[in-house]
Design an enzyme around this catalytic site. Structure first.
Site, PDB file in Angstrom:
ATOM      1  CE  LYS A 182      -4.408  30.576   7.640  1.00  0.00           C
ATOM      2  NZ  LYS A 182      -5.392  30.977   6.363  1.00  0.00           N
ATOM      3  CD  GLU A 216      -9.442  28.499  11.976  1.00  0.00           C
ATOM      4  OE1 GLU A 216      -9.047  29.891  12.497  1.00  0.00           O
ATOM      5  OE2 GLU A 216      -8.183  28.135  11.046  1.00  0.00           O
ATOM      6  CG  ASP A 254      -5.168  27.004   6.169  1.00  0.00           C
ATOM      7  OD1 ASP A 254      -6.225  27.070   7.218  1.00  0.00           O
ATOM      8  OD2 ASP A 254      -5.863  28.182   5.967  1.00  0.00           O
TER       9      ASP A 254
HETATM   10  C1  GCO Z   1      -8.420  31.694   7.191  1.00  0.00           C
HETATM   11  C2  GCO Z   1      -8.792  32.128   8.624  1.00  0.00           C
HETATM   12  C3  GCO Z   1     -10.299  32.916   8.414  1.00  0.00           C
HETATM   13  C4  GCO Z   1     -11.101  34.082   9.289  1.00  0.00           C
HETATM   14  C5  GCO Z   1     -11.777  35.154   8.977  1.00  0.00           C
HETATM   15  C6  GCO Z   1     -12.511  35.218   9.754  1.00  0.00           C
HETATM   16  O1  GCO Z   1      -7.665  30.965   7.458  1.00  0.00           O
HETATM   17  O2  GCO Z   1      -8.876  32.177   6.448  1.00  0.00           O
HETATM   18  O3  GCO Z   1      -9.020  31.814   9.856  1.00  0.00           O
HETATM   19  O4  GCO Z   1     -11.209  32.147   8.057  1.00  0.00           O
HETATM   20  O5  GCO Z   1     -11.007  33.284  10.761  1.00  0.00           O
HETATM   21  O6  GCO Z   1     -11.687  35.853   7.618  1.00  0.00           O
HETATM   22  O7  GCO Z   1     -11.739  36.606  10.787  1.00  0.00           O
HETATM   23 MN    MN Z   2     -10.323  31.991  11.089  1.00  0.00          MN
HETATM   24 MN    MN Z   3      -8.145  29.575   9.515  1.00  0.00          MN
END
Ligand code: GCO
Ligand code: MN
Ligand code: MN
Length: 387
Positions: A182, A216, A254
């Protein structure tokens, strides 16, 4: 036709349908539901599995006896509903101890605590049947690079991954790791910001075979990137161990929106990529309902994620069977095989022959491609006006 079935492998995190709508500007709008209640909610909407952070299930300060009772009740709910736990992960971001990160924290005691917490959480995940263990480095980053040397941070991250891979091997667990990138949020900048960074990082580990990625949608979109291309790179490398599906408008905060709710066309190309290439892992929705929703609407959110996936899967099959689209693709990819003697595996002879060949460069440059026609056909297919 668009009913979710176990073979679709649709999963949700406890933290997704259990999201109470807290944001930086406002308090929760929905009452907290227990993990057992959330398992029943997920069963009601037709999900196959439920994923969790250690502390989604077990409060960070629970006693061993409390832990055992919670796990017993949770397993009973899984037994009653038939839901499975394919993935587990560690919360290494909520507790104040992790304010400067976990595995990359400047405090060595915090780094050791993060390892201990993760080993406990791995044991829990394995006890519940998880085969995939996700690492999302939510706080592994900085607001100012004055605070931490980025090369040191990489080395600390590698040391932790190697330690935990060896722990899993030592325990004889059947468990693989999936690293989730991320670019930012909650830190100003998070290390290994994209799926591509993670793929490169994995190759530097002691046991790269047991480590893949968990890309993601929202995270690559936050970075302004094409998510489908990143997933393709992971798939092609045999590294797509898990996937977090949701949606996100480019350039915004986000958002974690319902799958397909913001960028329908890219969601289509993503589903087509996964289905055409036989991806057989979980389709995990890491998203949450709008803050305006009540729990009835949360169910509509969860059903919507799965239904949109299945509709797009059907559209992908139609695209593959659409005579006009396929004829255009065949025309675009037509190959005269004239170049075969020069190409493919390198040889000194081929290279020498290629260097003496004369190309009609102007003719190469005159050839247009009917991508407007092709794209319009795909758009009309998505809009439902092609039968
Ligand atoms: C976010 C992340 C989390 C992770 C989760 C599992 O942006 O907060 O996507 O949702 O995916 O902590 O590892
Ligand atoms: Mn995630
Ligand atoms: Mn996320």
């Amino acid at each position: 036709m668009y009913e979710p079935k176990p073979e679709h492998k649709f999963t949700f995190g406890l933290w997704t349908v259990g999201n109470v709508g807290r944001d930086p500007f406002g308090e929760p709008v929905r009452a907290t539901k227990s993990p057992v209640e959330l398992v029943h909610l997920l069963a009601e909407v037709g999900a196959w599995g439920v994923n969790l952070h250690d502390n989604d299930l077990i409060p960070i300060d629970a006693t061993p006896a409390e832990r055992d009772k919670i796990v017993r009740d949770f397993k009973a709910a899984l037994g009653e509903t038939g839901l499975v736990v394919p993935m587990a992960t560690t919360n290494l971001f909520t507790d104040p101890a992790f304010r400067d990160g976990a595995f990359t924290s400047n405090d060595r005691n915090v780094r050791a605590y993060a390892l201990q917490k993760t080993m406990n959480a791995i044991d829990l995940g394995v006890e519940l049947g998880a085969k995939i263990y996700v690492f999302w480095g939510g706080r592994e980053g900085t607001e100012t690079d004055a605070s931490k040397d980025p090369i040191t941070a990489i080395k600390r991250g590698r040391e932790a991954m190697n330690y935990l891979c060896n722990y899993v091997l030592d325990q004889g667990y059947d468990l693989k790791f999936a690293l989730e990138a991320k670019p930012n949020e909650p830190r100003g900048d998070i290390y290994n910001a994209t799926t591509g960074n993670m793929l490169a990082f994995i190759e530097t580990l002691d046991h790269p075979d047991m480590v893949g990625v968990n890309p993601e949608v929202a995270h690559e979109h936050m970075a302004g990137l094409n998510f489908t291309h990143h997933v393709a790179q992971a798939l092609e490398a045999g590294k797509l161990f898990h996937i977090d599906l949701n949606d996100q408008a480019f350039g915004r905060y986000d958002q974690d929106f319902r799958f397909g709710s913001a960028n329908l066309k890219s969601a289509f190309f993503l589903v087509k990529l996964l289905e055409d290439n036989g991806y057989d892992g979980s389709r995990h929705f890491d998203a949450h309902a709008y803050r305006t929703s009540d729990y009835e609407d949360v169910k509509a959110f969860a059903r919507g994620c799965m239904r949109t996936y299945l509709i797009l899967k059907e559209k992908a099959a139609r695209c593959n069977a659409d005579a006009e689209i396929q004829a255009l693709l065949a025309e675009i990819n037509a190959d005269s095989s004239e170049m075969s003697p020069f190409m493919g595996q390198y040889s000194r002879e081929k290279a020498a022959a290629l260097r003496t060949h004369t190309f009609d460069r102007a003719a190469l440059g005159r050839r247009g491609q009917p991508y407007e026609r092709l794209d319009q056909l795909v758009v009309e297919l998505l809009l439902g006006v092609r039968s």
